[in-house]
Design a protein around this motif. Structure first.
Motif, PDB file in Angstrom:
ATOM      1  N   GLU A 463      -6.271  -3.903 -17.616  1.00  0.00           N
ATOM      2  CA  GLU A 463      -5.315  -4.880 -17.082  1.00  0.00           C
ATOM      3  C   GLU A 463      -5.547  -5.046 -15.585  1.00  0.00           C
ATOM      4  OE1 GLU A 463      -1.457  -3.428 -18.112  1.00  0.00           O
ATOM      5  OE2 GLU A 463      -1.614  -4.053 -20.205  1.00  0.00           O
ATOM      6  N   PRO A 464      -6.700  -5.574 -15.215  1.00  0.00           N
ATOM      7  CA  PRO A 464      -6.998  -5.725 -13.787  1.00  0.00           C
ATOM      8  C   PRO A 464      -6.137  -6.808 -13.131  1.00  0.00           C
ATOM      9  CG  PRO A 464      -8.656  -6.846 -15.089  1.00  0.00           C
ATOM     10  CD  PRO A 464      -7.771  -6.129 -16.065  1.00  0.00           C
ATOM     11  N   SER A 465      -5.782  -6.583 -11.903  1.00  0.00           N
ATOM     12  CA  SER A 465      -5.017  -7.567 -11.137  1.00  0.00           C
ATOM     13  C   SER A 465      -5.268  -7.319  -9.655  1.00  0.00           C
ATOM     14  CB  SER A 465      -3.518  -7.464 -11.437  1.00  0.00           C
ATOM     15  OG  SER A 465      -3.009  -6.225 -10.966  1.00  0.00           O
ATOM     16  N   VAL A 466      -4.920  -8.281  -8.854  1.00  0.00           N
ATOM     17  CA  VAL A 466      -5.107  -8.146  -7.405  1.00  0.00           C
ATOM     18  C   VAL A 466      -4.233  -7.013  -6.876  1.00  0.00           C
ATOM     19  CG1 VAL A 466      -4.883  -9.302  -5.176  1.00  0.00           C
ATOM     20  CG2 VAL A 466      -5.714 -10.575  -7.176  1.00  0.00           C
ATOM     21  N   ASN A 467      -3.015  -6.903  -7.389  1.00  0.00           N
ATOM     22  CA  ASN A 467      -2.120  -5.827  -6.942  1.00  0.00           C
ATOM     23  C   ASN A 467      -2.682  -4.457  -7.289  1.00  0.00           C
ATOM     24  OD1 ASN A 467      -0.250  -7.576  -5.849  1.00  0.00           O
ATOM     25  ND2 ASN A 467       0.969  -7.710  -7.736  1.00  0.00           N
ATOM     26  N   ALA A 468      -3.220  -4.325  -8.518  1.00  0.00           N
ATOM     27  CA  ALA A 468      -3.804  -3.044  -8.927  1.00  0.00           C
ATOM     28  C   ALA A 468      -5.001  -2.696  -8.056  1.00  0.00           C
ATOM     29  CB  ALA A 468      -4.220  -3.107 -10.391  1.00  0.00           C
TER      30      ALA A 468
END
Length: 555
Positions: A463-468
């Protein structure tokens, strides 16, 4: 004198006929032995794909840890998994000696070397079952037609592209295909001889099939009904007064049903694991699987899905062999009386399609492997017919058949070369040479789709994201085409992450982009979705083989 001469001539002809028959049988045994050796070669080549590792690179593979957990619980006391337990039992029998030694602290089954041995044992079991399937198809062919057709059918099975892939993994596709093929053999023998033993063997193997993989129940919705009706007409031909209820309550039907029920209760371990069985049923019927794309539940959706099935069958056989299959099916239907027994082999897969595929409204290459096994019988007869029709021009027949088989071999062997030359082997070497020891590596996607990162300080996420990314702040990001932007809808956090990463907006620079290009590779990777972002036309796990790997370094 005349009578004695005729008697001698008759005896001589009988001996000659017997000699020819024995010679043909000897040649048939040699041929099937060579086909089995070819199958073993194809299914063993690349068997170490992704090993040594605790996960491997095969999607949905039954890794040893799953089986070891079952052994610890005795497959009882609430144990359950998304698959039924039969193949767990077979693997447990292989792993038990190691487990016993583990209990006495003589070795550690969870150490990488021993764990890898378990991995190989599980995969070798699939290799053996794959060869057995090829031989069972040959036996089915011997029941419905001549030796040559049976040999060609076995060879067509051995050269199936997805069969070559799954016969070297611990997925459940080849194990349940083995039991299905056995049940198909006894189904054919029932239609030929109506023997009680064949009814009992059919009931037993059918039960084991769907206790190996749930979806196999679809084969046995229409098939038993047809067998009872067929048996009733068989009895009626001998006694016109026989009623249908008499046939239904006959000894062979009742005993077969009781045997199937008893085996089901034993194999599912209902007496000692009812709670686990109910959890398994709840898991498999809960509808929680996020499979996409599913087809719409309307007439157009069914038409599209049927067309997709034909596309998947064509992919599985390769174009030349698929055309041979179509020719075989057409020929069998045009000569219905001669090929009645062969045509009835389509009933189990028709039942499977209607009562499984058409219910879930989704299609995958591996879901149609049983259909390919049955269709190989038609391919076998078609190839034998080509040889017969060209007997006056043997060179033409040999060239035609050899061309089809040579291409099909090269096509299926492409799977092996892709696995043996997977891009991740090179990428792992590059990483060892270019990534400093204390660097933090962030893998995007499931570990099975990534290079093995255990030798690095690493984390992974699906679940990649900018926040992660901002929270983890890795030194390197590893991306795989097996798990990329195509999985996510526009505007989702994952899609935004991939888009900004590729544009260089997240402070990371692309330092490696690699995918190996084996010389021996006849697969159409545009269909598999390797090198484009369009919707895939072939739904399978083949895009997880030899994925394109990108590595980004913090700028």
């Amino acid at each position: 004198m005349y009578l004695e001469s005729n008697r001698e001539r008759s005896l001589s002809n009988g001996v000659d006929t017997l000699t020819i028959s024995l010679g043909e049988e000897k040649h048939a045994k040699t041929a099937i032995a060579l086909i089995l050796l070819l199958s073993l070669f194809l299914n063993t080549y690349g068997i170490g794909w992704g090993l040594p590792d605790f996960e491997g690179w095969v999607a949905d593979e039954l890794i040893p840890a799953r089986v070891l957990t079952g052994i610890e619980q005795g497959f009882s006391n609430g144990w359950y998994y998304k698959y039924p337990p039969v193949h767990f039992y077979l693997l447990a029998a292989l792993y038990s000696p190691f487990w016993v030694l583990h209990q006495f602290s003589s070795l550690d089954v969870y150490s990488l070397p021993i764990y890898t041995v378990l991995f190989y044992l599980g995969r070798l079991l699939s290799v053996c079952l794959g060869a057995a399937i090829v031989y069972i198809v040959y036996l089915c062919g011997r029941e419905v037609y001549d030796k040559a057709s049976a040999l060609f059918a076995a060879l067509s099975t051995a050269l199936l592209c997805p069969f070559v892939y799954y016969a070297k993994t611990i997925n459940l596709d080849v194990p349940y295909l083995f039991w299905f093929a056995l049940s198909l053999l006894f189904y054919i023998r029932i239609l030929k001889g109506q023997r009680l033993a064949d009814y009992l063997w059919f009931s037993a193997t059918a039960t084991i099939t769907f206790c190996t993989k749930d979806q196999a129940y679809g084969f046995y919705v229409l098939t038993p009904v047809f067998l009872i009706i067929y048996y009733h007409f068989y009895r009626k031909s001998q006694n016109a007064e026989v009623r249908l209820i008499d046939s239904i309550l006959s000894r062979r039907v009742v005993l077969s049903l009781l045997l199937g029920l008893a085996l089901f209760l034993i194999l599912q371990n209902i007496p000692f694991n009812l709670k686990g069985f109910l959890k398994h049923v709840s898991l498999t019927t809960g509808g929680g699987a996020s499979i996409r794309p599913r087809f719409e539940k309307n007439l157009l959706g069914h038409v599209e899905m049927f067309w997709q099935s034909l596309v998947h069958l064509r992919f599985s056989f390769g174009w030349p062999a698929f055309l041979v299959v179509l020719l075989g099916v057409l020929s069998a239907f045009l000569k219905k009386k001669k090929n009645a027994l062969l045509n009835w082999t389509l009933l189990p897969i028709a039942s499977y399609y209607l009562f499984y595929i058409s219910l879930i409204m989704f299609n995958d290459v591996r879901y149609l492997l049983p259909c390919c096994i049955v269709l190989s019988l038609f391919a076998g007869q078609a190839l034998a017919n080509v040889w017969t029709l060209t007997r006056n021009f043997p060179t033409i027949g040999a060239v035609l058949i050899s061309s089809v088989l040579a291409y099909t071999f090269a096509y299926s062997f492409s799977v092996d070369t892709l696995m043996a030359q997977d891009s991740r082997y090179f990428v792992e070497q590059w990483m060892q040479q270019n990534i400093e020891g204390q660097a933090l590596v962030w893998g995007i996607g499931y570990p099975k789709y990534l290079p093995r990162l255990r030798q690095f300080r690493s984390e992974s996420t699906d679940e990649p994201s900018v926040n992660a990314l901002q929270q983890i702040d890795p030194d390197y990001i590893v991306e795989t085409s097996g798990y990329d932007v195509r999985r996510f809808a526009e505007g989702t956090p994952e899609q935004i992450f991939f888009s900004r990463l590729d544009k260089g907006e997240l402070g990371y620079q692309l330092v490696l982009r690699y995918q190996s290009q084996p010389v021996w590779d006849l697969l159409n990777h545009e269909e598999l979705g390797y090198r484009h972002l369009e919707r895939m036309r072939i739904y399978s796990n083949f895009d997880k083989i030899n994925p394109e790997i990108k590595i980004f370094r913090k700028s």
